[in-house]
Design a protein around this motif. Structure first.
Motif, PDB file in Angstrom:
ATOM      1  N   TRP A   1       0.797  -1.236   0.000  1.00 44.60           N
ATOM      2  CA  TRP A   1       0.000   0.000   0.000  1.00 44.60           C
ATOM      3  C   TRP A   1       0.828   1.284   0.000  1.00 44.60           C
ATOM      4  CZ3 TRP A   1      -0.210   3.544   4.099  1.00 44.60           C
ATOM      5  CH2 TRP A   1       0.404   3.139   5.284  1.00 44.60           C
TER       6      TRP A   1
ATOM      7  N   ASP B   1      -4.841   3.402  -1.327  1.00 42.35           N
ATOM      8  CA  ASP B   1      -4.522   1.982  -1.455  1.00 42.35           C
ATOM      9  C   ASP B   1      -4.718   1.240  -0.142  1.00 42.35           C
ATOM     10  OD1 ASP B   1      -3.983   2.458  -4.104  1.00 42.35           O
ATOM     11  OD2 ASP B   1      -1.802   2.374  -3.889  1.00 42.35           O
ATOM     12  N   LEU B   2      -4.416   1.894   0.977  1.00 35.72           N
ATOM     13  CA  LEU B   2      -4.677   1.299   2.277  1.00 35.72           C
ATOM     14  C   LEU B   2      -6.170   0.984   2.426  1.00 35.72           C
ATOM     15  CD1 LEU B   2      -3.744   0.464   5.122  1.00 35.72           C
ATOM     16  CD2 LEU B   2      -3.971   2.882   5.794  1.00 35.72           C
TER      17      LEU B   2
ATOM     18  N   HIS C   1      -7.145  -2.022   0.281  1.00 38.82           N
ATOM     19  CA  HIS C   1      -6.703  -3.324   0.817  1.00 38.82           C
ATOM     20  C   HIS C   1      -7.545  -3.778   1.995  1.00 38.82           C
ATOM     21  CE1 HIS C   1      -3.201  -4.595  -1.475  1.00 38.82           C
ATOM     22  NE2 HIS C   1      -2.931  -3.318  -1.636  1.00 38.82           N
TER      23      HIS C   1
END
Length: 145
Positions: free
Chosen positions: A29, A139-140, A143
């Motif tokens: 991430w 992106d964190l 995920h």
């Protein structure tokens, strides 16, 4: 340079912090990170204050290795690290606080001075870093969804 970004992630702080504070997920991430390894365990073992993580990244077309030492580790709220080896000094702070209305207010703050090594792109550095940490938080969230 002193830049920060934040984002609300619709998961509890404990879940977000557990994933984000685990160096084994850095490459999943964090922009540009190709590899991360625990190069020095904390004095009591494992990951915590005093531990060092070596990250291998690609930045502006160059491969760089840098080492971050953990200064503060207070799950699920705070992870603070500073570079002890690498191309330029930096201080990174991750915060994971309960968001009003639920979820987690996740933030990243990076302070540092890259002017000595990246003189030509210095004026653009803050914008570039801010854009990258916004992508990190995006992106964190992806995920964890």
């Amino acid at each position: 340079m002193d830049v920060s970004a934040s984002r609300v992630i619709p998961r509890p702080p404990e879940v977000v912090a557990r994933y984000a504070m685990d160096w084994r997920h850095d490459h999943e991430w964090t922009q540009g990170i190709k590899r991360a390894e625990l190069s020095t365990p904390a004095p009591g073992g494992g990951f915590g204050v005093g531990a060092e993580v070596t990250r291998t990244a690609h930045f502006l077309g160059k491969k760089i290795d840098y080492v971050l030492r953990v200064l503060a580790h207070d799950p699920p709220t705070l992870l603070e690290m500073k570079s002890v080896a690498g191309p330029f000094p930096m201080h990174v702070t991750y915060r994971f606080d309960p968001a009003p209305g639920g979820g987690t207010s996740a933030s990243i703050r990076i302070r540092g001075d890259a002017s000595r090594h990246y003189r030509l792109v210095g004026p653009l550095m803050a914008r570039f870093v801010r854009a990258n940490i916004r992508k990190d938080l995006r992106d964190l969230a992806r995920h964890l969804s």
